[in-house]
Design a protein around this motif. Structure first.
Motif, PDB file in Angstrom:
ATOM      1  N   ARG A   1      34.226  25.084  14.607  1.00  0.00           N
ATOM      2  CA  ARG A   1      34.361  26.281  13.774  1.00  0.00           C
ATOM      3  C   ARG A   1      34.075  25.961  12.316  1.00  0.00           C
ATOM      4  O   ARG A   1      34.372  24.875  11.838  1.00  0.00           O
ATOM      5  N   ARG A   2      33.511  26.930  11.597  1.00  0.00           N
ATOM      6  CA  ARG A   2      33.329  26.822  10.151  1.00  0.00           C
ATOM      7  C   ARG A   2      34.458  27.572   9.455  1.00  0.00           C
ATOM      8  O   ARG A   2      34.777  28.708   9.810  1.00  0.00           O
ATOM      9  N   TYR A   3      35.051  26.924   8.459  1.00  0.00           N
ATOM     10  CA  TYR A   3      36.160  27.513   7.706  1.00  0.00           C
ATOM     11  C   TYR A   3      35.760  27.665   6.248  1.00  0.00           C
ATOM     12  O   TYR A   3      35.149  26.773   5.661  1.00  0.00           O
ATOM     13  N   GLY A   4      36.139  28.778   5.640  1.00  0.00           N
ATOM     14  CA  GLY A   4      35.895  28.983   4.227  1.00  0.00           C
ATOM     15  C   GLY A   4      36.972  28.327   3.387  1.00  0.00           C
ATOM     16  O   GLY A   4      38.153  28.322   3.754  1.00  0.00           O
ATOM     17  N   PHE A   5      36.569  27.776   2.230  1.00  0.00           N
ATOM     18  CA  PHE A   5      37.500  27.126   1.314  1.00  0.00           C
ATOM     19  C   PHE A   5      37.545  27.823  -0.048  1.00  0.00           C
ATOM     20  O   PHE A   5      38.101  27.284  -0.997  1.00  0.00           O
TER      21      PHE A   5
ATOM     22  N   SER B   1      33.274  24.464   5.330  1.00  0.00           N
ATOM     23  CA  SER B   1      33.090  23.206   6.046  1.00  0.00           C
ATOM     24  C   SER B   1      33.257  23.454   7.538  1.00  0.00           C
ATOM     25  O   SER B   1      34.022  24.332   7.957  1.00  0.00           O
ATOM     26  N   VAL B   2      32.557  22.649   8.334  1.00  0.00           N
ATOM     27  CA  VAL B   2      32.637  22.741   9.792  1.00  0.00           C
ATOM     28  C   VAL B   2      33.522  21.616  10.321  1.00  0.00           C
ATOM     29  O   VAL B   2      33.349  20.446   9.943  1.00  0.00           O
ATOM     30  N   LYS B   3      34.446  21.970  11.187  1.00  0.00           N
ATOM     31  CA  LYS B   3      35.270  20.950  11.827  1.00  0.00           C
ATOM     32  C   LYS B   3      34.449  20.309  12.940  1.00  0.00           C
ATOM     33  O   LYS B   3      34.034  20.974  13.888  1.00  0.00           O
ATOM     34  N   GLN B   4      34.232  19.011  12.837  1.00  0.00           N
ATOM     35  CA  GLN B   4      33.338  18.308  13.755  1.00  0.00           C
ATOM     36  C   GLN B   4      34.060  17.557  14.862  1.00  0.00           C
ATOM     37  O   GLN B   4      33.462  17.252  15.894  1.00  0.00           O
ATOM     38  N   HIS B   5      35.325  17.200  14.649  1.00  0.00           N
ATOM     39  CA  HIS B   5      36.107  16.481  15.651  1.00  0.00           C
ATOM     40  C   HIS B   5      37.410  17.217  15.901  1.00  0.00           C
ATOM     41  O   HIS B   5      38.075  17.662  14.952  1.00  0.00           O
ATOM     42  N   GLY B   6      37.797  17.328  17.172  1.00  0.00           N
ATOM     43  CA  GLY B   6      39.076  17.924  17.513  1.00  0.00           C
ATOM     44  C   GLY B   6      40.194  16.894  17.467  1.00  0.00           C
ATOM     45  O   GLY B   6      39.959  15.692  17.284  1.00  0.00           O
ATOM     46  N   PRO B   7      41.438  17.340  17.647  1.00  0.00           N
ATOM     47  CA  PRO B   7      42.572  16.425  17.581  1.00  0.00           C
ATOM     48  C   PRO B   7      42.652  15.544  18.823  1.00  0.00           C
ATOM     49  O   PRO B   7      42.188  15.919  19.906  1.00  0.00           O
ATOM     50  N   ALA B   8      43.257  14.372  18.668  1.00  0.00           N
ATOM     51  CA  ALA B   8      43.447  13.464  19.802  1.00  0.00           C
ATOM     52  C   ALA B   8      44.608  13.901  20.683  1.00  0.00           C
ATOM     53  O   ALA B   8      44.685  13.498  21.848  1.00  0.00           O
TER      54      ALA B   8
ATOM     55  N   ILE C   1      58.069  18.924   8.794  1.00  0.00           N
ATOM     56  CA  ILE C   1      56.633  18.993   8.560  1.00  0.00           C
ATOM     57  C   ILE C   1      56.399  18.871   7.059  1.00  0.00           C
ATOM     58  O   ILE C   1      56.952  19.638   6.272  1.00  0.00           O
ATOM     59  N   LEU C   2      55.616  17.871   6.686  1.00  0.00           N
ATOM     60  CA  LEU C   2      55.210  17.679   5.296  1.00  0.00           C
ATOM     61  C   LEU C   2      53.818  18.282   5.129  1.00  0.00           C
ATOM     62  O   LEU C   2      52.856  17.804   5.734  1.00  0.00           O
ATOM     63  N   LEU C   3      53.722  19.311   4.336  1.00  0.00           N
ATOM     64  CA  LEU C   3      52.481  20.066   4.182  1.00  0.00           C
ATOM     65  C   LEU C   3      52.006  19.940   2.738  1.00  0.00           C
ATOM     66  O   LEU C   3      52.568  20.549   1.836  1.00  0.00           O
ATOM     67  N   SER C   4      50.963  19.137   2.539  1.00  0.00           N
ATOM     68  CA  SER C   4      50.489  18.898   1.178  1.00  0.00           C
ATOM     69  C   SER C   4      49.980  20.166   0.518  1.00  0.00           C
ATOM     70  O   SER C   4      50.127  20.350  -0.685  1.00  0.00           O
ATOM     71  N   HIS C   5      49.370  21.043   1.298  1.00  0.00           N
ATOM     72  CA  HIS C   5      48.997  22.380   0.828  1.00  0.00           C
ATOM     73  C   HIS C   5      48.641  23.235   2.032  1.00  0.00           C
ATOM     74  O   HIS C   5      48.173  22.742   3.056  1.00  0.00           O
ATOM     75  N   ASP C   6      48.880  24.529   1.898  1.00  0.00           N
ATOM     76  CA  ASP C   6      48.757  25.459   3.031  1.00  0.00           C
ATOM     77  C   ASP C   6      47.477  26.263   3.021  1.00  0.00           C
ATOM     78  O   ASP C   6      47.214  27.005   3.973  1.00  0.00           O
ATOM     79  N   HIS C   7      46.647  26.120   1.981  1.00  0.00           N
ATOM     80  CA  HIS C   7      45.555  27.066   1.790  1.00  0.00           C
ATOM     81  C   HIS C   7      44.181  26.514   2.154  1.00  0.00           C
ATOM     82  O   HIS C   7      43.179  27.205   1.933  1.00  0.00           O
ATOM     83  N   HIS C   8      44.102  25.301   2.708  1.00  0.00           N
ATOM     84  CA  HIS C   8      42.835  24.759   3.206  1.00  0.00           C
ATOM     85  C   HIS C   8      42.979  24.428   4.683  1.00  0.00           C
ATOM     86  O   HIS C   8      43.913  23.728   5.078  1.00  0.00           O
ATOM     87  N   ALA C   9      42.039  24.878   5.475  1.00  0.00           N
ATOM     88  CA  ALA C   9      42.166  24.757   6.924  1.00  0.00           C
ATOM     89  C   ALA C   9      42.049  23.330   7.427  1.00  0.00           C
ATOM     90  O   ALA C   9      42.442  23.046   8.564  1.00  0.00           O
TER      91      ALA C   9
ATOM     92  N   TYR D   1      39.259  11.041   6.684  1.00  0.00           N
ATOM     93  CA  TYR D   1      37.993  10.542   6.140  1.00  0.00           C
ATOM     94  C   TYR D   1      36.816  10.872   7.057  1.00  0.00           C
ATOM     95  O   TYR D   1      35.687  10.520   6.741  1.00  0.00           O
ATOM     96  N   GLU D   2      37.072  11.534   8.176  1.00  0.00           N
ATOM     97  CA  GLU D   2      35.983  11.914   9.085  1.00  0.00           C
ATOM     98  C   GLU D   2      36.374  13.185   9.823  1.00  0.00           C
ATOM     99  O   GLU D   2      37.526  13.622   9.792  1.00  0.00           O
ATOM    100  N   GLY D   3      35.375  13.789  10.486  1.00  0.00           N
ATOM    101  CA  GLY D   3      35.658  14.951  11.316  1.00  0.00           C
ATOM    102  C   GLY D   3      35.394  16.290  10.661  1.00  0.00           C
ATOM    103  O   GLY D   3      35.597  17.325  11.294  1.00  0.00           O
ATOM    104  N   TRP D   4      34.919  16.288   9.402  1.00  0.00           N
ATOM    105  CA  TRP D   4      34.574  17.532   8.723  1.00  0.00           C
ATOM    106  C   TRP D   4      33.255  17.339   7.976  1.00  0.00           C
ATOM    107  O   TRP D   4      32.979  16.258   7.457  1.00  0.00           O
ATOM    108  N   SER D   5      32.487  18.417   7.864  1.00  0.00           N
ATOM    109  CA  SER D   5      31.174  18.293   7.240  1.00  0.00           C
ATOM    110  C   SER D   5      31.245  18.157   5.724  1.00  0.00           C
ATOM    111  O   SER D   5      30.250  17.811   5.093  1.00  0.00           O
TER     112      SER D   5
END
Length: 269
Positions: free
Chosen positions: A42-46, A52-59, A71-79, A231-235
């Motif tokens: 999926r492509r997400y707007g920032f 940016s396109v998510k290139q790798h899914g979660p393990a 849950i430690l959330l550094s910021h909530d507004h970027h996908a 450091y990987e998994g997003w365009s």
């Protein structure tokens, strides 16, 4: 939070789920950082035309992670730090710690908003107190905060043990406040958000640290173990994983402390 001699750090187990998402098991506490569990593709707007396109899914899937205390959330507004499936996990956590603006937007029970330098203390039956201190982040070049928004990192201390058990940098460039806090803290495990984020619309401007920044930060913080993530998994990452690994391996001080985690596999540090 000041630097002092290490005195028996707690046992820390980290499972890298993918991207910035790690499960930290620390003296009975189960702590999830920046939950991202959407599949790839999926492509997400920032904002401001960037995306940016998510290139790798979660393990791991959300149900594989199990219950979490914090849950430690550094910021909530970027996908790439909180996506749709990750957001669905927030109500199930006992406590969510994030930025002040993020806490207002989320409006969930026991969501605590912090600015850099502020601290909150968490308690639970059968567990030592967990102190969470927000650390400074600047998610882009100077004057970018109105565009990039508020972001914080987190330093965790357990009970009355001296020093910081885990420091998660959050998404940030290397700047003076980050250098200062790195010098001041006695860090056992450092979780580094890297990737050298760039967008076509803003040219060579960077929105997160690269390998050279990591080398400098490691020299200042002197952790026992450093774990690179995000450091990987997003365009929008401009530094390849191969280049990052080479940069860290070429520096003797960094090479001696960096631990590369296999996603989905718990690693005792």
């Amino acid at each position: 939070m000041t630097r002092m001699a290490k005195g028996g750090p707690p046992t820390t187990t980290i499972t890298h789920v993918g991207g910035p998402t790690v499960l930290v098991e620390l003296d009975g506490w189960r702590i999830l950082t920046d939950p991202t569990f959407d599949p790839a593709g999926r492509r997400y707007g920032f904002g401001w035309g960037t995306s940016s396109v998510k290139q790798h899914g979660p393990a791991l899937a959300p149900e594989d992670v199990g219950p979490v205390d914090v849950i430690l959330l550094s910021h909530d507004h970027h996908a790439d730090n909180l996506d749709d499936l990750g957001r669905s996990l927030l109500p199930g956590a006992t406590t969510v710690v994030t930025t002040k603006s993020g806490a207002r937007r989320l409006a969930l029970p026991d969501t605590r908003g912090l600015t850099a330098g502020e601290t909150t203390r968490l308690t639970a039956p059968g567990k030592p107190p967990l102190t969470v201190t927000a650390t400074p982040c600047r998610h882009g070049p100077p004057l970018s905060r109105p565009v990039a928004g508020d972001v914080v990192g987190f330093a965790l201390a357990v009970g009355d043990r001296p020093g910081v058990a885990v420091w998660m940098t959050g998404d940030t460039v290397l700047n003076r406040p980050l250098r200062r806090i790195a010098r001041e803290m006695d860090v056992d495990v450092l979780v580094l958000h890297l990737g050298s984020v760039r967008f076509r619309q803003t040219g060579r401007l960077r929105y997160s640290m690269d390998g050279r920044d990591a080398v400098e930060l490691l020299a200042l913080a002197r952790p026992r173990v450093a774990v690179p993530v995000h450091y990987e998994g997003w365009s929008h990452f401009s530094e390849s994983p191969e280049h990052l690994r080479g940069t860290l391996a070429a520096d003797p001080g960094s090479k001696s402390v960096v631990r590369w985690l296999e996603p989905g596999i718990a690693d005792v540090l």
